[in-house]
Design a protein around this motif. Sequence first.
Motif, mmCIF file in Angstrom:
data_model
loop_
_atom_site.group_PDB
_atom_site.id
_atom_site.type_symbol
_atom_site.label_atom_id
_atom_site.label_comp_id
_atom_site.label_asym_id
_atom_site.label_seq_id
_atom_site.Cartn_x
_atom_site.Cartn_y
_atom_site.Cartn_z
ATOM 1 N N THR A 101 0.806 -1.233 0.000
ATOM 2 C CA THR A 101 0.000 0.000 0.000
ATOM 3 C C THR A 101 0.834 1.276 0.000
ATOM 4 N N ARG A 102 2.077 1.210 0.389
ATOM 5 C CA ARG A 102 2.870 2.409 0.681
ATOM 6 C C ARG A 102 2.990 3.363 -0.507
ATOM 7 N N SER A 103 2.950 2.858 -1.722
ATOM 8 C CA SER A 103 3.141 3.726 -2.889
ATOM 9 C C SER A 103 1.882 4.500 -3.268
ATOM 10 N N PHE A 104 0.749 4.186 -2.643
ATOM 11 C CA PHE A 104 -0.515 4.848 -2.989
ATOM 12 C C PHE A 104 -0.786 5.999 -2.015
ATOM 13 N N GLN A 105 0.112 6.979 -2.021
ATOM 14 C CA GLN A 105 0.067 8.030 -1.013
ATOM 15 C C GLN A 105 -1.205 8.882 -1.083
ATOM 16 N N THR A 106 -1.689 9.175 -2.271
ATOM 17 C CA THR A 106 -2.915 9.976 -2.398
ATOM 18 C C THR A 106 -4.094 9.232 -1.789
ATOM 19 N N ASP A 107 -4.170 7.934 -2.076
ATOM 20 C CA ASP A 107 -5.251 7.111 -1.522
ATOM 21 C C ASP A 107 -5.126 6.988 -0.009
ATOM 22 N N ILE A 108 -3.883 6.899 0.468
ATOM 23 C CA ILE A 108 -3.661 6.795 1.915
ATOM 24 C C ILE A 108 -4.172 8.058 2.611
ATOM 25 N N LYS A 109 -3.846 9.224 2.042
ATOM 26 C CA LYS A 109 -4.301 10.479 2.657
ATOM 27 C C LYS A 109 -5.823 10.527 2.706
ATOM 28 N N ALA A 110 -6.468 10.139 1.609
ATOM 29 C CA ALA A 110 -7.938 10.141 1.583
ATOM 30 C C ALA A 110 -8.500 9.188 2.626
ATOM 31 N N TRP A 111 -7.851 8.018 2.772
ATOM 32 C CA TRP A 111 -8.322 7.043 3.758
ATOM 33 C C TRP A 111 -8.160 7.596 5.171
ATOM 34 N N VAL A 112 -7.013 8.237 5.460
ATOM 35 C CA VAL A 112 -6.760 8.780 6.801
ATOM 36 C C VAL A 112 -7.812 9.829 7.158
ATOM 37 N N ILE A 113 -8.111 10.732 6.225
ATOM 38 C CA ILE A 113 -9.114 11.765 6.505
ATOM 39 C C ILE A 113 -10.479 11.117 6.729
ATOM 40 N N HIS A 114 -10.799 10.109 5.927
ATOM 41 C CA HIS A 114 -12.055 9.381 6.122
ATOM 42 C C HIS A 114 -12.081 8.717 7.497
ATOM 43 N N ARG A 115 -10.953 8.149 7.898
ATOM 44 C CA ARG A 115 -10.861 7.477 9.199
ATOM 45 C C ARG A 115 -11.031 8.474 10.342
ATOM 46 N N ASN A 117 -12.733 11.262 10.257
ATOM 47 C CA ASN A 117 -14.159 11.609 10.297
ATOM 48 C C ASN A 117 -14.992 10.482 10.912
ATOM 49 N N GLU A 118 -14.589 9.239 10.639
ATOM 50 C CA GLU A 118 -15.258 8.087 11.275
ATOM 51 C C GLU A 118 -15.118 8.145 12.791
ATOM 52 N N ARG A 119 -13.897 8.441 13.250
ATOM 53 C CA ARG A 119 -13.651 8.493 14.694
ATOM 54 C C ARG A 119 -14.458 9.623 15.343
ATOM 55 N N ILE A 120 -14.531 10.763 14.660
ATOM 56 C CA ILE A 120 -15.324 11.875 15.191
ATOM 57 C C ILE A 120 -16.786 11.461 15.328
ATOM 58 N N ALA A 121 -17.291 10.776 14.295
ATOM 59 C CA ALA A 121 -18.687 10.317 14.335
ATOM 60 C C ALA A 121 -18.902 9.308 15.457
ATOM 61 N N GLU A 122 -17.934 8.397 15.646
ATOM 62 C CA GLU A 122 -18.043 7.393 16.715
ATOM 63 C C GLU A 122 -18.065 8.061 18.085
ATOM 64 N N LEU A 123 -17.169 9.046 18.270
ATOM 65 C CA LEU A 123 -17.106 9.752 19.552
ATOM 66 C C LEU A 123 -18.389 10.540 19.810
ATOM 67 N N ARG A 148 -9.588 17.354 19.138
ATOM 68 C CA ARG A 148 -8.243 17.002 18.649
ATOM 69 C C ARG A 148 -8.315 16.411 17.248
ATOM 70 N N TYR A 149 -9.246 15.483 17.034
ATOM 71 C CA TYR A 149 -9.383 14.891 15.703
ATOM 72 C C TYR A 149 -9.781 15.944 14.669
ATOM 73 N N SER A 150 -10.698 16.824 15.040
ATOM 74 C CA SER A 150 -11.147 17.862 14.097
ATOM 75 C C SER A 150 -9.993 18.784 13.720
#
Length: 647
Positions: A101-115, A117-123, A148-150
């Motif tokens: 996965t390491r070479s897909f940096q754009t996708d990783i960034k999108a996934w991290v931001i999605h994650r 937002n998921e954590r914010i929703a869970e909290l 902190r997440y926001s």
Amino acid sequence: MSGGRIDKPDTVADKRLKACLTDKEKRSFVMVAGAGSGKTTSLVKALATAIQNRGQELQRSRRRIACITYTELAATEILADVANNPLLHVSTIHSFLWSITRSFQTDIKAWVIHRINERIAELAATAANFGPRVKERTRVKNRSDIDRYSASIPLVEKVVAFNYGTGSDYPRGVLGHDDIIRMATYFMLDRPLFRTLVAQQFPIVFVDESQDTQPIVVEALKAVAEQAGTDFCLGFFGDPMQRIYATGIGDIPPEEGWEEITKEENFRCPTRVLFVANAIRRDGDHLVQTGGRVAVDPAGGTPLPVEGSARIFVLPADGRRDDRLASVRRRVSEEVADPRWTDGPDADFKLLVIVHRMAANRLGFGELYAAMNDKAPNAFSEGFLEASSWPLKPFVNFVLPVVEAMENGNEFEAMSLLRRSCPRLQRESLAKSKVVDLLASLRNAVADLVAMMSDDEATVRDVLVHLAQNDLMSLDPRISAFIGKAPPKAEELAESAEQDEESEDEEVASLEIAAMDRYLACPARQFRGYRTYIRQSSPFSTQQGIKGAEFERVLVVLDDDEGTHAQFSYDRYFGVKPLSKRDLENIAEGRQTVIDRTRRLFYVCCTRALKDLIVVYFTSDPAKAEERVRAANIFPDEDILSETALG
């Protein structure tokens, strides 16, 4: 490649496995191999077969064979067996998933931001469900975590490249172990193109210790295999009976067209121990292991079976446990004429305990154990067994190795650790610093760290604050959130330690706060005893931590009173105590019970023995326990002994 495991004779299972790899149409497979069966030998032989059969083709197309292992140590051992062949990628699951996965940096960034937002929703959902029992500290922490997440999202947007570290730090571009699993499996399950790229890069993937692989990883790899077809071979090597960790999948059902291979041999255990192992396994599955350990005949004849010994002592659970264990060892030492069971200079036996508490108290990390296990979140207690809980990682991965290197006079190793972990030594920071002053500052900070780890007064909080103030390593934001506040008062710690008996129904956040309060108040030097223990350099091991290991003499201690882990109970396993309401519900719904978990653990323990096995069962009702042990038919009657046998 030759020598070692590769040159050992093929078993029937090995021949079936070879056919999966060499037939015109490759077949994926699941191999179930019991303890002592030579599972790793079969794995190494399969790797050798794959290289011999497809090596030139793989080399031409710049493709490789992936072998996923449970630990770095196992990966090193397997690589040595195949002469470090460059066609092989042998690594832990996290390293493998990061490599694809390491070479897909754009996708990783999108996934991290999605994650995030998921954590914010869970909290937010957690906060919406807070009841009147929830303490104000829990509410404050929840709001703080959301803030902190926001606040981290704009910082993550600016990250140039993400890397894989020991714990998550999204604003600094660091992904933790859990992130790698979540992200890579999401890519594999959600994106057909990604599955194609994985199969093209690694047309053969083997998974060792498959019973402890997370279900989501198995599902993702199966999705790759299904899409790739017969050019792709996915192989799982494991034993559901040796699944110990709650996150593992256990049994892996083969897909249509897959080969299901059972390896029945046992080359490790002497005859009497193998009898016990098969008796334990009897109610768990249908595998009956055959063979047993043999010894070379000095006269040059046929190798002779090793009989060995296997006994169980049923003893009172009182304050004399240590004395009774010593008496048991003396008796067995006399019976088998082996002084290595005693406490003399030649002593050589392995003591296995149900959980860490017995070892923790004796090795000096009892408070640390209690903080991470007693009324703590499952993620803390389960991760404690593998040194993987996030609160522990700064010590396990950085503090202890640096301190050990400095105390051994190995400044080069200490500097290597700093280069990997210290933000002040990263390229962008170095460009803004005067190197001489920076190195002098770091040297002083490390010297203070070494002193703190030998100081009876320094707490875990003190050390973590020192790391943060001197920027010696990037701390997990969850840790930073706890050490940024003033320490709780003594009465608050007492309140945390005295939560009511309904704590199981308390919000996880409340449990986490209470556990972290106790953890941060622990003496930091207790980590020294903890590290001695997890590195297996003490006579103690937990029963959960010894899969794959083997010892001439094994002493297994069964003692429910010493443990707080509700997932294991020998009293319920033997029928001394009734099953709980939850166990009965689990049986009715076809889910695993405390009986299943304890059976597997007991099987793993007993199958470590190469020569002599002693089981000591401490219980509050020895008479009833002895009766139930005899009824279980696991040990022959003459090998079931009570306190009277100790004289």
